[in-house]
Enzyme design. Structure first.
Site, PDB file in Angstrom:
ATOM      1  N   PHE A 127      27.764  56.481  55.211  1.00  0.00           N
ATOM      2  CA  PHE A 127      28.227  57.810  55.600  1.00  0.00           C
ATOM      3  C   PHE A 127      27.420  58.874  54.853  1.00  0.00           C
ATOM      4  CE2 PHE A 127      31.520  55.180  57.143  1.00  0.00           C
ATOM      5  CZ  PHE A 127      32.170  55.876  58.148  1.00  0.00           C
ATOM      6  N   ALA A 128      26.693  59.685  55.609  1.00  0.00           N
ATOM      7  CA  ALA A 128      25.893  60.775  55.041  1.00  0.00           C
ATOM      8  C   ALA A 128      26.413  62.082  55.626  1.00  0.00           C
ATOM      9  CB  ALA A 128      24.423  60.575  55.359  1.00  0.00           C
ATOM     10  N   ILE A 129      27.556  62.513  55.137  1.00  0.00           N
ATOM     11  CA  ILE A 129      28.236  63.690  55.668  1.00  0.00           C
ATOM     12  C   ILE A 129      28.110  64.842  54.682  1.00  0.00           C
ATOM     13  CG2 ILE A 129      30.504  64.605  56.346  1.00  0.00           C
ATOM     14  CD1 ILE A 129      31.157  61.869  57.470  1.00  0.00           C
ATOM     15  N   TYR A 182      25.900  64.929  51.307  1.00  0.00           N
ATOM     16  CA  TYR A 182      25.535  63.544  50.993  1.00  0.00           C
ATOM     17  C   TYR A 182      24.326  63.071  51.789  1.00  0.00           C
ATOM     18  CZ  TYR A 182      29.517  62.623  47.963  1.00  0.00           C
ATOM     19  OH  TYR A 182      30.402  62.636  46.909  1.00  0.00           O
ATOM     20  N   VAL A 196      26.474  55.869  50.209  1.00  0.00           N
ATOM     21  CA  VAL A 196      25.116  56.337  50.380  1.00  0.00           C
ATOM     22  C   VAL A 196      24.498  56.876  49.094  1.00  0.00           C
ATOM     23  CG1 VAL A 196      25.701  58.725  51.005  1.00  0.00           C
ATOM     24  CG2 VAL A 196      23.622  57.664  51.939  1.00  0.00           C
ATOM     25  N   ASP A 197      25.332  57.306  48.142  1.00  0.00           N
ATOM     26  CA  ASP A 197      24.802  57.904  46.912  1.00  0.00           C
ATOM     27  C   ASP A 197      24.423  56.826  45.899  1.00  0.00           C
ATOM     28  OD1 ASP A 197      27.461  57.222  46.674  1.00  0.00           O
ATOM     29  OD2 ASP A 197      27.970  58.879  45.339  1.00  0.00           O
ATOM     30  N   THR A 257      43.696  50.614  38.340  1.00  0.00           N
ATOM     31  CA  THR A 257      44.212  51.882  38.873  1.00  0.00           C
ATOM     32  C   THR A 257      44.658  51.724  40.321  1.00  0.00           C
ATOM     33  OG1 THR A 257      41.935  52.539  39.381  1.00  0.00           O
ATOM     34  CG2 THR A 257      42.883  53.320  37.299  1.00  0.00           C
ATOM     35  N   GLU A 278      40.019  53.460  48.836  1.00  0.00           N
ATOM     36  CA  GLU A 278      39.845  52.357  47.886  1.00  0.00           C
ATOM     37  C   GLU A 278      41.180  51.737  47.509  1.00  0.00           C
ATOM     38  OE1 GLU A 278      36.676  52.144  44.570  1.00  0.00           O
ATOM     39  OE2 GLU A 278      38.506  52.822  43.540  1.00  0.00           O
ATOM     40  N   ASP A 337      27.035  51.382  37.673  1.00  0.00           N
ATOM     41  CA  ASP A 337      26.776  52.785  37.358  1.00  0.00           C
ATOM     42  C   ASP A 337      26.302  52.863  35.912  1.00  0.00           C
ATOM     43  OD1 ASP A 337      26.733  55.501  36.904  1.00  0.00           O
ATOM     44  OD2 ASP A 337      28.609  55.906  37.949  1.00  0.00           O
TER      45      ASP A 337
END
Length: 386
Positions: free
Chosen positions: A154-156, A159, A245-246, A278, A336, A359
């Site tokens: 998703f490149a919205i 992004y 996408v990021d 979480t 999630e 990350d």
């Protein structure tokens, strides 16, 4: 079978010696032998079976009877039914067949010498956990040589700026040598970059609307994947991989991840106890998980499986979010949270280790991570989400 018929009785008759020897169960309630009736019944049954087989030979008759006998329910796409049957094509999708591989030369495994002794490689429900050193890419590539993989991203809004690096690194490391369709969901189709692609690989741009809040974009991903799975993915690819996408690919991500249903361990919780996960803890939410339940904490940015299974997953998560929205609720980590609820009660058939989602800004690389395959791109979250 011989049928016995008694002679007609004359006045003052006596029961014959043969009839006296007949067991009581052989006499009907009319006082006559039951054998003629039994012969007739068997003949009727044989005729009934014969004609029922004849009807089944009539085109469409068997399907019509089967559809009439089924309870009313959601329409299942034809490809969903086909994947449950054995076929000669794409045998890796058929649970009743093992794909044939060509003659290959490779070191044999040693039963008393495990490939990894420093990490868990198998879940309690016998799903493999994928780490470097536990698989042979050459063998797997041979097994999945006829496979087409779909990758959704998703490149919205802003992004879309991550898309070029994502596609460039995917071409270097993602499913190299296999057929791939990149499905790019975007509200800015004109901004999709043109990246050179290897043979058998293509980019398909799917124009979708944007939303005011990034949380809504995140939650509507499940709805969009579900809708497009029914409309086209079922007819175009064998497996569907859903990713953020990021991110960028830094090392090999291949067919070792493919499975009917897989999830990826979140880099922030791979060593935590379930009480620290979480999860959504409000019982009113459809994503609720009690504190005494849970296997792993899965990342929302990397999951997938066969198109049929991904369709079921995304549809269930979307429906759960609709119920929450009607009740004025929003799960703590949006899609999630619902993904984790689904994978708790629908155990994934394969689990990807933190090698497949990391990350470096969040924490240092531990020694058991021999490779970092898919890592987050440094960014200002507040700015990019505006």
């Amino acid at each position: 079978m011989m049928c016995r018929v008694r002679k007609a009785a004359s006045p003052g008759w006596r029961q014959s010696e043969e009839d006296q020897r007949s067991p009581p169960g052989s006499r009907g309630f009319w006082g006559k032998s039951a054998s003629p009736w039994l012969c007739g019944f068997l003949l009727f049954a044989a005729c009934l079976g014969f004609y029922s087989n004849i009807f089944n030979l009539i085109p469409g008759w068997g399907q019509r009877r089967e559809s009439e006998s089924q309870e009313a329910g959601p329409v299942v796409p034809q490809r969903m039914l086909e994947t449950r049957q054995c076929s000669d094509r794409d045998s890796h999708l058929d649970p009743c067949r093992v794909p044939k591989v060509p003659r290959m030369l490779y070191p044999n495994v040693q039963l008393l010498n495990p490939m990894r002794a420093d990490v868990l490689v198998l879940t309690p429900w016998f799903a493999p956990i994928v780490w470097e050193g536990v698989f042979d890419s050459a063998i797997l590539d041979a097994q999945f040589r006829n496979t087409t993989i779909g990758l959704t991203v998703f490149a919205i809004k802003k992004y879309v700026v991550f898309l070029e690096l994502f596609l460039q690194t995917a071409e270097k490391h993602f499913m190299v040598g296999h057929r791939v369709i990149y499905y790019v969901f975007t509200d800015r189709p004109a901004d999709v970059p043109r990246v050179p692609l290897a043979e058998g690989r293509q980019v398909v741009v799917l124009e979708v609307r944007n939303y005011a809040r990034w949380q809504e974009v995140s939650m509507h991903r499940m709805e969009m994947i579900s809708n497009f799975s029914q409309q086209r993915f079922l007819h175009e690819v064998d497996y569907l991989v859903c990713m953020d996408v990021d991110m960028k690919f830094c090392d090999h991500v291949g067919v070792e991840i493919l499975s009917p249903l897989f999830g990826t361990l979140h880099p922030g919780f791979y060593g935590a106890a379930r009480e620290a996960f979480t999860y959504e803890r409000r019982p009113q939410s459809q994503a609720y998980i009690p504190r005494d339940e849970g296997d792993f904490y899965y990342a929302g940015g990397f999951f997938g499986g066969s198109v049929v299974e991904v369709l079921q997953l995304t549809t269930a998560c979307h429906q759960a979010m609709v119920v929450d929205q009607a009740n004025g609720l929003e799960a703590v980590w949006h899609d999630e949270s619902h993904l984790n609820k689904y994978l708790l009660y629908h155990k994934p058939t394969k689990v990807l280790s933190p090698e497949y989602l990391w990350d470096e800004q969040m924490q240092q690389r531990p020694p058991f991570l021999r490779k970092l395959r898919y890592v987050a791109v440094p960014k200002n979250h507040a700015e990019i989400r505006q």
